[in-house]
Design a protein around this motif. Structure first.
Motif, PDB file in Angstrom:
ATOM      1  N   LEU A  85     -13.421   6.515  -6.868  1.00  0.00           N
ATOM      2  CA  LEU A  85     -13.865   4.965  -6.450  1.00  0.00           C
ATOM      3  C   LEU A  85     -14.313   4.990  -4.881  1.00  0.00           C
ATOM      4  CD1 LEU A  85     -10.717   3.315  -8.218  1.00  0.00           C
ATOM      5  CD2 LEU A  85     -13.225   3.372  -9.038  1.00  0.00           C
ATOM      6  N   ASP A  86     -15.268   4.470  -4.561  1.00  0.00           N
ATOM      7  CA  ASP A  86     -15.616   4.391  -3.252  1.00  0.00           C
ATOM      8  C   ASP A  86     -15.604   5.680  -2.509  1.00  0.00           C
ATOM      9  OD1 ASP A  86     -16.218   2.375  -1.255  1.00  0.00           O
ATOM     10  OD2 ASP A  86     -14.049   2.602  -0.287  1.00  0.00           O
ATOM     11  N   ALA A  87     -15.718   6.850  -3.066  1.00  0.00           N
ATOM     12  CA  ALA A  87     -15.974   7.962  -2.316  1.00  0.00           C
ATOM     13  C   ALA A  87     -17.358   8.582  -2.222  1.00  0.00           C
ATOM     14  CB  ALA A  87     -15.029   8.882  -2.907  1.00  0.00           C
ATOM     15  N   ASP A 110     -19.453   4.222  -7.058  1.00  0.00           N
ATOM     16  CA  ASP A 110     -19.565   3.875  -5.452  1.00  0.00           C
ATOM     17  C   ASP A 110     -20.750   3.127  -5.047  1.00  0.00           C
ATOM     18  OD1 ASP A 110     -18.712   4.353  -2.782  1.00  0.00           O
ATOM     19  OD2 ASP A 110     -20.281   6.098  -2.633  1.00  0.00           O
ATOM     20  N   HIS A 111     -20.613   2.751  -3.954  1.00  0.00           N
ATOM     21  CA  HIS A 111     -21.612   1.631  -3.296  1.00  0.00           C
ATOM     22  C   HIS A 111     -22.395   2.315  -2.021  1.00  0.00           C
ATOM     23  CE1 HIS A 111     -19.122  -0.920  -0.425  1.00  0.00           C
ATOM     24  NE2 HIS A 111     -18.516   0.345  -0.653  1.00  0.00           N
ATOM     25  N   HIS A 112     -21.858   3.599  -1.619  1.00  0.00           N
ATOM     26  CA  HIS A 112     -22.459   4.210  -0.508  1.00  0.00           C
ATOM     27  C   HIS A 112     -23.837   4.635  -0.531  1.00  0.00           C
ATOM     28  CE1 HIS A 112     -18.033   4.266   0.502  1.00  0.00           C
ATOM     29  NE2 HIS A 112     -18.392   3.921   1.565  1.00  0.00           N
ATOM     30  N   VAL A 113     -24.548   4.205   0.233  1.00  0.00           N
ATOM     31  CA  VAL A 113     -26.040   4.859   0.271  1.00  0.00           C
ATOM     32  C   VAL A 113     -26.210   6.249   0.187  1.00  0.00           C
ATOM     33  CG1 VAL A 113     -26.464   4.315   2.783  1.00  0.00           C
ATOM     34  CG2 VAL A 113     -28.279   4.136   1.134  1.00  0.00           C
ATOM     35  N   THR A 160     -11.987  -7.485   2.049  1.00  0.00           N
ATOM     36  CA  THR A 160     -11.708  -6.245   3.114  1.00  0.00           C
ATOM     37  C   THR A 160     -13.232  -5.568   3.415  1.00  0.00           C
ATOM     38  OG1 THR A 160     -10.927  -4.724   1.461  1.00  0.00           O
ATOM     39  CG2 THR A 160      -9.041  -6.040   2.915  1.00  0.00           C
ATOM     40  N   ASP A 161     -13.884  -5.219   2.330  1.00  0.00           N
ATOM     41  CA  ASP A 161     -15.261  -4.523   2.617  1.00  0.00           C
ATOM     42  C   ASP A 161     -16.266  -5.363   2.951  1.00  0.00           C
ATOM     43  OD1 ASP A 161     -14.490  -1.849   1.987  1.00  0.00           O
ATOM     44  OD2 ASP A 161     -16.033  -1.544   0.620  1.00  0.00           O
ATOM     45  N   THR A 162     -16.183  -6.696   3.005  1.00  0.00           N
ATOM     46  CA  THR A 162     -17.150  -7.490   3.382  1.00  0.00           C
ATOM     47  C   THR A 162     -16.816  -8.159   4.819  1.00  0.00           C
ATOM     48  OG1 THR A 162     -16.421  -9.579   2.312  1.00  0.00           O
ATOM     49  CG2 THR A 162     -18.135  -7.727   1.081  1.00  0.00           C
TER      50      THR A 162
HETATM   51 MN   LIG Z   1     -16.222   0.193  -0.313  1.00  0.00          MN
END
Ligand SMILES: [Mn+2]
Length: 326
Positions: A85-87, A110-113, A160-162
Motif C-alpha cells: 500500500l502506498d509504496a 498505489d497512487h504515486h505517479v 493526511t494525504d491531501t
Molecule cells: Mn499516499
C-alpha cells in the motif's frame, strides 16, 4: 476508475493477508492497512499490518493500532497475499518484499505517479489523492462492509494525504468518498483533535530552532533546511516530527520549492522535496536521483552527507523553482 477484477479476486481467494506500506508509516498507509484488517477479518481472513519501524504514536487513537506488527529481527510472517500500500517502489517495502513469504502474490496498490509496477498484480491510480480512495473503492466493489472504525481509518488516510483536502490532488471523488465515510460514522472532530491539536511543546521548540536554520535561495523561491542526524533529539521529538519540518518550509510566501536534507543514522541523507507549482516537478527531480513521489511532494535517499547532498542538488532546486515561477 474501477477496481481491477484480478485484485478483487486475489483478496477474495486469500486466507491470510499481509498489509505492508513504506517506513516510516504515514496516515495513508497505516489508515488503509487498519481499514483493510477491520473490513476483511469478519469475512474469515487473517490480516496483519506489518512495519519495520514502530508506527508513529500520533495514530494510536485509531482502533487496531495495537495490532500493528513491528517486524524487528523476526522473519516476515507467512501469507497468501501481500497488499503493498502506498509504496512507489519495491525498495520502499524493505524486508517484506526482499523476504517475500513463500508462495505469496504481491498486489501493488498505489497512487504515486512514479510507481514501477513491481507487483504480480498492480493497481496504480495516480488520480487518487490517497490510497485510501482506492481501498474505499476496493471494499465497496468487493462487497465488504465498512463500519465506523474502518471509516475513521480511511478518513485519516484521506485527510493526511491531501493536506486536509487542500492539495491539488483533491478531486470531487475524494470529497464524495469523504462524505460517505462520514455517513458511515467517521468522526472528523476527533481526528482533528488527535492529529492537529495535539502538538507537543518539544515540537514547537523544534520548529522554533529550525526556523533559524532555514536558508532562502534564488530570491526567496527556494527554501532549504539541512539537518544532521539526531537533530532535535534533546527535545524529545521523533523522526516524524523532524520530517514534518518540510511543511513549514513550503508555507513561506514566495517559496516555490522546498528541500529538507536529513542525516540518517546509517549514514547518507534523506531528501524530502515539496513544490507549490506543477511546473516545478519535484517527482521528476527525485527520479533523477533514484527516488520518486508526486509532482508536488517527493523524495529520495542520497549516500552523501547532508551538507554535501545539499550542495549537489542546489542547481537543480533553483532551476525547478525558476520553472515553477514563470
Ligand atoms: Mn499516499
Amino acid at each position: 476508475m474501477t477496481v481491477p477484477s484480478e485484485i478483487l479476486a486475489a483478496i477474495r481467494d486469500a486466507r491470510s493477508i499481509l498489509c505492508a506500506t513504506h517506513t516510516p508509516m504515514d496516515g495513508d498507509g497505516l489508515g488503509c492497512g487498519l481499514a483493510l484488517k477491520r473490513a476483511l477479518e469478519p469475512r474469515g481472513k487473517k490480516v496483519l499490518l506489518v512495519t519495520e519501524a514502530p508506527a508513529p504514536p500520533v495514530y494510536a487513537f485509531l482502533a487496531g493500532y495495537e495490532s500493528i506488527a513491528v517486524l524487528g529481527k523476526d522473519p516476515v510472517p507467512a501469507a497468501d497475499l501481500v497488499l503493498a500500500l502506498d509504496a512507489g517502489g519495491p525498495d520502499r517495502l524493505g524486508r517484506v518484499l526482499a523476504e517475500r513469504p513463500t508462495g505469496a502474490r504481491i498486489a501493488n496498490i498505489d497512487h504515486h505517479v512514479s510507481n514501477s509496477a513491481y507487483g504480480d498484480l498492480n493497481w496504480i491510480d495516480d488520480k487518487a489523492a490517497a490510497v485510501g480512495e482506492q481501498v474505499y473503492l476496493l471494499l465497496r466493489e468487493g462487497g465488504y462492509a465498512i463500519d465506523a472504525v474502518a471509516a475513521q481509518c480511511l478518513l485519516v488516510a484521506l485527510v493526511t494525504d491531501t493536506g486536509r483536502f487542500c492539495y491539488s490532488s483533491t478531486t470531487p471523488r475524494t470529497l464524495e468518498i469523504a462524505a460517505d465515510l462520514l455517513r458511515l460514522g467517521a468522526e472528523p472532530d476527533r481526528l482533528q483533535r488527535e492529529l492537529y491539536a495535539s502538538v507537543g511543546f518539544g515540537v514547537l521548540r523544534l520548529r522554533s530552532r529550525a526556523v533559524e536554520a532555514i536558508e532562502l535561495r534564488s530570491q526567496g523561491r527556494v527554501a532549504i533546511l539541512t539537518l544532521p542526524h539526531g537533530y532535535g533529539k534533546d527535545l524529545g521529538v521523533d523522526e516524524e516530527d523532524v520530517k514534518d519540518l518540510i511543511d513549514m518550509l513550503i508555507q513561506v510566501k514566495g517559496v516555490v520549492v522546498a528541500a529538507l536534507f536529513r542525516g540518517l543514522a546509517e549514514g547518507g541523507t534523506k531528501v524530502s522535496l515539496r513544490s507549490k507549482d506543477d511546473r516545478a516537478n519535484v517527482s521528476a527531480l527525485a527520479a533523477r536521483h533514484g527516488g520518486g513521489g508526486h509532482v508536488r511532494a517527493s523524495g529520495f535517499t542520497s549516500s552523501l552527507a547532508p551538507g554535501t547532498a545539499r550542495d549537489a542538488l542546489l542547481a537543480e532546486l533553483e532551476a525547478a523553482a525558476v520553472a515553477g515561477s514563470r
